[in-house]
Design a protein around this motif. Structure first.
Motif, short mmCIF file in Angstrom:
data_model
loop_
_atom_site.label_atom_id
_atom_site.label_comp_id
_atom_site.label_asym_id
_atom_site.label_seq_id
_atom_site.Cartn_x
_atom_site.Cartn_y
_atom_site.Cartn_z
N UNK A 115 0.83 -1.21 0.00
CA UNK A 115 0.00 0.00 0.00
C UNK A 115 0.86 1.25 0.00
N UNK A 116 1.87 1.28 0.85
CA UNK A 116 2.72 2.46 0.96
C UNK A 116 3.43 2.75 -0.36
N UNK A 117 3.98 1.72 -0.99
CA UNK A 117 4.70 1.94 -2.25
C UNK A 117 3.74 2.35 -3.36
N UNK A 120 2.81 5.96 -2.68
CA UNK A 120 3.98 6.81 -2.94
C UNK A 120 4.20 7.00 -4.43
N UNK A 121 3.93 5.96 -5.20
CA UNK A 121 4.07 6.05 -6.65
C UNK A 121 3.04 7.05 -7.22
N UNK A 122 1.87 7.09 -6.62
CA UNK A 122 0.80 7.96 -7.12
C UNK A 122 0.93 9.40 -6.62
N UNK A 125 4.66 10.37 -1.91
CA UNK A 125 4.93 9.69 -0.64
C UNK A 125 3.60 9.47 0.07
N UNK A 126 3.60 8.52 1.00
CA UNK A 126 2.38 8.34 1.81
C UNK A 126 2.13 9.57 2.65
N UNK A 127 3.19 10.19 3.14
CA UNK A 127 3.04 11.39 3.96
C UNK A 127 2.35 12.51 3.19
N UNK A 128 2.72 12.70 1.93
CA UNK A 128 2.09 13.74 1.12
C UNK A 128 0.61 13.43 0.91
#
Length: 229
Positions: A115-117, A120-122, A125-128
């Motif tokens: 999920x995180x990767x 992040x690809x989309x 980052x997950x944080x963003x």
């Protein structure tokens, strides 16, 4: 359905129970700005997600004591490194006495690394992704975590968000009890309709006060019930 009481009344009750404004202020959780939240790395967030998954339904102190061993066993929770683990290596970690023997929660570390990767690809980052999500629809973010992640339903996703500084209310026992007692919801807290009703009430309180959702939630918990924070 009834109209929610003005939040100032809730705030006054909480102050009475918690030693005044200063005493209550000490109980309020930290909330990060969007810019501050973006400083979280994907590894930090995957670690926080995984820790929250293990803490759900388990003794928190045991999880916290073992977490340094998890950081070592899962390469500091760098998502791409976690994804290199084979099924056999995951099984070995799930059986490791230095960790917690729980195959499904161990598998969730791997699944949530996916999920995180993906996110992040989309979004960079997950944080963003999390930082940019509007708090006026925070329950929508809960649903995204539940749908895209593993074992992040119920309060697990929201507690992860709160723990990492994202502004969110929580559906604690006291918060649920308040909404039921005041007839502000008319269904299960797992239903989309009820979540929308709760979100609308918190949005209204936020407009009244200018306070973060996390503070509103904590203050409400402090004003009623057993104060399970």
């Amino acid at each position: 359905m009834q109209k929610a009481e003005p939040f100032k009344h809730i705030y006054e009750r909480a102050c009475e129970r918690k030693g005044g404004e200063s005493g209550l202020a000490q109980l309020l959780p930290q909330v990060l700005t969007a810019a501050e939240y973006r400083n979280h790395s994907d590894a930090e967030l995957l670690s926080a997600i995984s820790r929250q998954v293990f803490q759900s339904g388990f003794v928190w102190k045991v999880v916290q004591a073992k977490w340094p061993a998890y950081e070592q066993a899962f390469f500091g929770f760098e998502p791409l490194k976690v994804l290199l683990l084979s099924p056999e290596q995951l099984a070995a970690r799930a059986a490791d006495p230095d960790l917690i023997r729980h195959a499904k929660k161990t598998q969730a570390i791997y699944d949530n690394a996916i999920m995180v990767t993906d996110i992040a690809r989309e979004h960079g980052s997950l944080a963003a992704f999390i930082a940019d999500w509007p708090t006026a629809d925070i329950t929508g973010l809960w649903q995204q975590l539940k749908r895209r992640g593993a074992r992040l339903g119920g309060n697990t996703g929201p507690y992860f968000l709160r723990g990492t500084g994202k502004d969110t209310f929580l559906l604690s026992t006291d918060v649920q009890g308040y909404f039921k007692a005041h007839k502000l919801v008319d269904g299960s807290f797992s239903s989309q309709k009820t979540l929308a009703q709760v979100q609308a009430t918190f949005n209204d309180w936020q407009q009244q006060t200018g306070k973060p959702l996390a503070h509103l939630s904590r203050i409400l918990s402090c004003s009623v019930g057993d104060n399970r924070l």
